[in-house]
Design a protein around this motif. Structure first.
Motif, PDB file in Angstrom:
ATOM      1  N   GLY A  43      73.952 -67.974  17.999  1.00 57.49           N
ATOM      2  CA  GLY A  43      75.030 -67.461  18.525  1.00 57.49           C
ATOM      3  C   GLY A  43      75.829 -66.361  17.540  1.00 57.49           C
ATOM      4  O   GLY A  43      76.715 -66.402  17.563  1.00 57.49           O
ATOM      5  N   GLN A  60      80.163 -65.487  22.212  1.00 59.54           N
ATOM      6  CA  GLN A  60      80.082 -65.999  23.384  1.00 59.54           C
ATOM      7  C   GLN A  60      79.477 -64.895  24.289  1.00 59.54           C
ATOM      8  O   GLN A  60      79.911 -63.769  24.235  1.00 59.54           O
ATOM      9  CB  GLN A  60      81.516 -66.623  23.676  1.00 59.54           C
ATOM     10  N   LEU A  85      76.757 -71.108  24.270  1.00 60.52           N
ATOM     11  CA  LEU A  85      77.312 -69.798  24.273  1.00 60.52           C
ATOM     12  C   LEU A  85      78.054 -69.353  25.548  1.00 60.52           C
ATOM     13  O   LEU A  85      78.428 -68.436  25.902  1.00 60.52           O
ATOM     14  CB  LEU A  85      76.357 -68.715  23.879  1.00 60.52           C
ATOM     15  N   SER A  87      80.761 -71.763  26.869  1.00 63.18           N
ATOM     16  CA  SER A  87      82.121 -72.346  26.929  1.00 63.18           C
ATOM     17  C   SER A  87      83.055 -71.398  27.357  1.00 63.18           C
ATOM     18  O   SER A  87      84.031 -71.737  27.852  1.00 63.18           O
ATOM     19  CB  SER A  87      82.279 -73.036  25.767  1.00 63.18           C
ATOM     20  N   ASP A  88      83.356 -70.354  26.764  1.00 60.87           N
ATOM     21  CA  ASP A  88      84.117 -69.323  27.083  1.00 60.87           C
ATOM     22  C   ASP A  88      84.096 -68.633  28.638  1.00 60.87           C
ATOM     23  O   ASP A  88      85.207 -68.596  29.232  1.00 60.87           O
ATOM     24  CB  ASP A  88      84.396 -68.180  26.093  1.00 60.87           C
ATOM     25  N   LYS A 152      83.916 -63.718  18.689  1.00 63.32           N
ATOM     26  CA  LYS A 152      84.707 -64.841  18.288  1.00 63.32           C
ATOM     27  C   LYS A 152      85.049 -64.714  16.836  1.00 63.32           C
ATOM     28  O   LYS A 152      86.212 -65.081  16.590  1.00 63.32           O
ATOM     29  CB  LYS A 152      83.954 -66.111  18.687  1.00 63.32           C
TER      30      LYS A 152
END
Length: 158
Positions: A43, A60, A85, A87-88, A152
């Motif tokens: 990530g 992300q 990677l 979730s957003d 992030k």
């Protein structure tokens, strides 16, 4: 169906992303390093010069454009990407579903003007706004599209 508020809200998201990315250019020289490497397992997106990592980011995935398919594919709809990677991007889909914004809730988005890079930046800007991203980086692909990664966190390498 697009709601009356959405086009102006998206334009504001684009303006915000331009400011965020300008800050990253100034503070971390993003866009000037000779090499970048992303690791979708870890990530991270790393920026290097002369074989030395200079900047380390946590990312992300927003999505990707494809010149061959002439569309944008949201990361949440791409089964080839690691779920950690996404979730957003999934948060963006939920926002789209709750607010009736089709381009955020459907897997593929096309652009009537076929300006895929513009579309990619616009949708990444929306994700950055919804998810409080620090900025976005576009990794070009050999087929003329791009992979859009949202920062992030960002730090100088130690």
């Amino acid at each position: 169906m697009k709601l009356d508020w959405y086009p102006a809200w998206r334009d504001e998201a684009i303006e915000q992303l331009n400011v965020k990315n300008a800050r990253l250019e100034k503070e971390f020289r993003i866009g000037t390093w000779s090499r970048y490497d992303y690791d979708l397992t870890a990530g991270t997106l790393l920026f290097s010069q002369d074989g030395v990592v200079k900047v380390v980011t946590e990312i992300q995935i927003a999505g990707s454009t494809s010149a061959k398919a002439s569309n944008w594919l949201w990361a949440w709809a791409n089964s080839n990407l690691p779920s950690e990677l996404l979730s957003d991007a999934k948060q963006v889909r939920s926002f789209g579903e709750m607010n009736g914004v089709d381009e955020l809730a459907q897997p593929y988005v096309t652009d009537a003007d076929n300006q895929l890079e513009v579309l990619g930046w616009e949708l990444s800007a929306v994700m950055s706004r919804i998810c409080n991203g620090l900025g976005v980086y576009r990794c070009p692909s050999s087929e003329g599209g791009g992979l859009y990664l949202m920062f992030k966190s960002i730090n100088w390498a130690s």
